[in-house]
Design an enzyme around this catalytic site. Structure first.
Site, PDB file in Angstrom:
ATOM      1  N   CYS A  93     -41.110   3.844 -51.645  1.00 47.62           N
ATOM      2  CA  CYS A  93     -39.958   3.765 -52.540  1.00 47.62           C
ATOM      3  C   CYS A  93     -38.743   4.384 -51.850  1.00 47.62           C
ATOM      4  O   CYS A  93     -38.858   5.429 -51.207  1.00 47.62           O
ATOM      5  CB  CYS A  93     -40.272   4.507 -53.834  1.00 47.62           C
ATOM      6  N   HIS A 135     -43.229  -2.791 -59.448  1.00 51.65           N
ATOM      7  CA  HIS A 135     -42.688  -1.533 -58.919  1.00 51.65           C
ATOM      8  C   HIS A 135     -41.252  -1.320 -59.407  1.00 51.65           C
ATOM      9  O   HIS A 135     -40.908  -0.252 -59.919  1.00 51.65           O
ATOM     10  CB  HIS A 135     -42.735  -1.554 -57.386  1.00 51.65           C
ATOM     11  N   GLU A 136     -40.411  -2.342 -59.245  1.00 52.83           N
ATOM     12  CA  GLU A 136     -39.011  -2.222 -59.669  1.00 52.83           C
ATOM     13  C   GLU A 136     -38.904  -2.115 -61.187  1.00 52.83           C
ATOM     14  O   GLU A 136     -38.076  -1.374 -61.710  1.00 52.83           O
ATOM     15  CB  GLU A 136     -38.184  -3.395 -59.143  1.00 52.83           C
ATOM     16  N   HIS A 139     -39.238   1.339 -62.501  1.00 49.67           N
ATOM     17  CA  HIS A 139     -38.019   2.153 -62.404  1.00 49.67           C
ATOM     18  C   HIS A 139     -37.177   2.059 -63.674  1.00 49.67           C
ATOM     19  O   HIS A 139     -36.679   3.074 -64.162  1.00 49.67           O
ATOM     20  CB  HIS A 139     -37.162   1.725 -61.209  1.00 49.67           C
TER      21      HIS A 139
END
Length: 189
Positions: A93, A135-136, A139
């Site tokens: 990351c 993953h994004e 966030h």
């Protein structure tokens, strides 16, 4: 314009982001700056919270091994479904430099989102693209990939411990059996 990337430890990365609408000012300028920032940092994805904006927006640009380019903007995304088998892959990351760990994620997702032109999509992604998107997406939900590390490591450590313990027990049993055979042959039991 290159934007500063927020680094792990900043509580901003833990905030759940809010949706935006078409009236959001200078969205295309922001998206271009996000791509510039991502390229500079040598990333394949970047979310708005990583640059200090609490909005539901992330970008991805990925070239696979066949040199096929995937470049997409996700505005107000919602993962509708995660399914399929679990994939374990190495993740890193931009907000947590120099840490790469194995993370378990579902192989398939269905996601609904808007692009930079406010066209709505509902799409299926699988494999590595699914992992990058998840993953994004984490966030903008206030989550980080390291939240999944310790659970996975604990499972692997426990499995490894159990495997080693069972092998140790087998080894001990085999030693006892050999001792028994030697003892039996010496004393003719």
């Amino acid at each position: 314009m290159i934007l500063p990337i927020i680094i792990y430890g900043n509580s901003f990365l833990r905030k759940k982001c809010i949706e935006i609408d078409k009236s959001y000012k200078d969205i295309n300028f922001l998206i271009n700056n996000m791509y510039d920032t991502m390229y500079q940092a040598k990333g394949i994805g970047l979310s708005a919270p990583q640059i200090g904006l609490s909005i539901r927006l992330f970008i991805i640009e990925y070239n696979n091994f066949l040199k096929q380019k995937f470049k997409k903007v996700f505005i107000n995304p919602i993962i509708i479904k995660k399914y399929g088998y679990n994939l374990i892959s190495k993740e890193g990351c931009l907000s947590i430099p120099n840490i790469i760990e194995n993370i378990k994620r579902k192989n398939n997702i269905i996601i609904e989102y808007y692009d930079e032109n406010w066209k709505k999509y509902k799409q299926h992604f699988n494999g590595l693209l699914s992992i990058i998107i998840q993953h994004e997406y984490d966030h903008i939900e206030g989550k980080l990939f390291i939240d999944n590390i310790f659970i996975l490591k604990n499972i692997l450590i426990k499995k490894n411990f159990n495997l080693n313990y069972n092998l140790y027990k087998l080894y001990k049993l085999s030693k006892l059996y050999k001792f028994y055979l030697i003892y039996r042959s010496r004393y003719r039991i």
